[in-house]
Design an enzyme around this catalytic site. Structure first.
Site, PDB file in Angstrom:
ATOM      1  N   PRO A   1       0.771  -1.252   0.000  1.00 18.86           N
ATOM      2  CG  PRO A   1       0.042  -0.915   2.192  1.00 18.86           C
ATOM      3  CD  PRO A   1       0.756  -1.909   1.305  1.00 18.86           C
ATOM      4  CB  CYS A   2       3.088   2.864  -2.435  1.00 20.35           C
ATOM      5  SG  CYS A   2       2.223   2.491  -3.956  1.00 20.35           S
TER       6      CYS A   2
END
EC number: 2.1.1.63
Length: 168
Positions: free
Chosen positions: A129-130
């Site tokens: 989850p950047c």
């Protein structure tokens, strides 16, 4: 890699699985915003791993899944990038950290821009989850999928986390 494309609330997403072989078991090796040139439309039943990954992505977008469990195969990247990807994979659902916080956690407080570059090169966005990494003060900056997609993902997680916390 075998690529499949699905529709999602943030537009088309292509998902890739690496085949099992001498390197180990099959694993998700990529997520791409839009239609990857090698992607075919997902119909289900052709690849158990892709079926699972796509099922988990759909459950995530429906607000039913807060942690992905599909096996991942992150290939490429420098040692620094891989360290950043490992850090962002551990950011809890519904939470955000800054580029600077990750840089500091990796031992170089001045490497916030390098963290941003590593986030942009994340080969498995959404699952890794950047989008949970933001600028100083929570500013909505930088995202390989574009700021509108980042906003949708963060708003989804905030809404689900709030509902989960209030109903617990």
């Amino acid at each position: 890699m075998r690529w499949m494309v699905i529709d999602s609330p943030i537009g088309e997403l292509s998902v890739a699985a690496e085949r099992a072989g001498v390197a180990g078991p099959a694993a998700v090796g990529g997520v791409h915003f839009g239609r990857h040139p090698a992607a075919r439309a997902w119909t289900g039943g052709e690849d158990a791993l892709l079926d699972e990954a796509i099922g988990q992505l759909r459950a995530y977008f429906a607000g039913e899944l807060t942690a992905f469990t599909v096996p991942l195969a992150v290939s490429g990247g420098s040692d620094f990038e891989r360290a950043v990807w490992d850090r962002i994979a551990r950011i809890p659902y519904g939470e955000m950290v800054t580029y600077g916080e990750i840089a500091t956690g990796l031992g170089d407080a001045g490497a916030a821009r390098a963290v941003g570059t590593a986030c942009n090169r994340n080969p498995i966005p959404v699952i890794v989850p950047c989008h949970r990494v933001v600028g100083a003060g929570g500013k909505m900056v930088g995202f390989g999928g574009g700021i509108p997609r980042k906003r949708v993902l963060l708003e989804l997680e905030a809404r689900i986390a709030l509902q989960r916390d209030w109903l617990a």
